[in-house]
Design a protein around this motif. Structure first.
Motif, PDB file in Angstrom:
ATOM      1  N   PRO A 100       2.716  -0.991  -4.818  1.00 56.48           N
ATOM      2  CA  PRO A 100       1.482  -1.419  -4.145  1.00 56.48           C
ATOM      3  C   PRO A 100       1.621  -2.762  -3.431  1.00 56.48           C
ATOM      4  O   PRO A 100       1.066  -2.954  -2.343  1.00 56.48           O
ATOM      5  CB  PRO A 100       0.469  -1.501  -5.294  1.00 56.48           C
ATOM      6  N   GLN A 101       2.368  -3.692  -4.022  1.00 57.21           N
ATOM      7  CA  GLN A 101       2.574  -4.994  -3.391  1.00 57.21           C
ATOM      8  C   GLN A 101       3.463  -4.872  -2.159  1.00 57.21           C
ATOM      9  O   GLN A 101       3.240  -5.552  -1.154  1.00 57.21           O
ATOM     10  CB  GLN A 101       3.187  -5.963  -4.401  1.00 57.21           C
TER      11      GLN A 101
ATOM     12  N   HIS B 155       1.343  -3.344   0.576  1.00 57.41           N
ATOM     13  CA  HIS B 155       0.384  -4.325   1.090  1.00 57.41           C
ATOM     14  C   HIS B 155       1.051  -5.260   2.098  1.00 57.41           C
ATOM     15  O   HIS B 155       0.462  -5.605   3.126  1.00 57.41           O
ATOM     16  CB  HIS B 155      -0.194  -5.126  -0.076  1.00 57.41           C
TER      17      HIS B 155
END
Length: 213
Positions: A64-65, A68
């Motif tokens: 997810p990071q 992002h």
């Protein structure tokens, strides 16, 4: 306009001011920070910028990071924090903010994390005197002593907030009104007067002073 940046504490040293007086200073590598996300009142209910500082390997972050960062068109960042704004931001995703942000600011506030001391006893944590060195005291010299009271209605109970042994340090600490001594734009360094919480190489948030201008 954002008036805060992310940075890393390099360490402390000393400098001479205009009068030749030695001034203790802290050197902070401030920026460049990449705008990872823009929040406005129309979309999120408040105005803010999400900033990212210092590149890090993709293998050291979760998917997810990584996603992002890809959405912002920027490398994966080691330190990502949100900075609130009073007005709608003018920056866009992917823009970079540098230490030039503080060129007209005289005083700043710094938010960091204090040094962790681990699990400590009451003598180190609260400055307790401890037990007597003699007169029958055996291996209890640094103990807190009695910690509860005996009541007829409640029995033995420890009052809430009783000072006892526990973890010390590694908490968020803010220090205010640090005077800006010097700015090195080429190396992205901000030199401020006084000390800042945390060990060297710890991450901090530097913002314009709220109570002093």
């Amino acid at each position: 306009m954002a008036q805060a940046l992310l940075g890393k504490k390099i360490g402390m040293t000393r400098m001479y001011d205009e009068k030749g007086v030695i001034v203790p200073v802290t050197v902070i590598r401030t920026g460049p920070c990449t705008v990872m996300q823009v929040k406005t009142e129309q979309t999120d209910g408040y105005n803010a910028l999400q900033l990212g500082f210092e590149d890090v390997k993709r293998s050291r972050r979760k998917k997810p990071q990584i996603g992002h960062a890809q959405k912002a068109g920027a490398p994966v960042k080691a330190f990502v924090r949100e900075v609130s704004l009073q007005q709608q931001p003018t920056q866009k995703i992917g823009d970079e903010l540098t230490v030039d942000l503080f060129r007209e600011i005289k005083f700043v506030d710094v938010l960091g994390t204090s040094k962790g001391k681990g699990f400590t006893g009451v003598v180190k944590r609260y400055g307790f005197k401890g037990q007597p060195a003699s007169h029958g005291v055996e291996r209890k010299h640094r103990s807190p002593g009695s910690i509860s009271v005996v009541s007829g209605s409640t029995g033995r109970s420890i009052k809430k907030g009783k000072k006892m042994a526990g973890h010390v340090g590694h908490v968020r600490c803010s220090s205010r009104n640090h005077k800006v001594v010097a700015i090195d734009r080429q190396n992205h360094l901000l030199v401020i007067k006084g000390s800042v919480a945390g060990p060297p190489d710890s991450y901090v948030i530097v913002s314009k002073a709220k109570t002093k201008s």
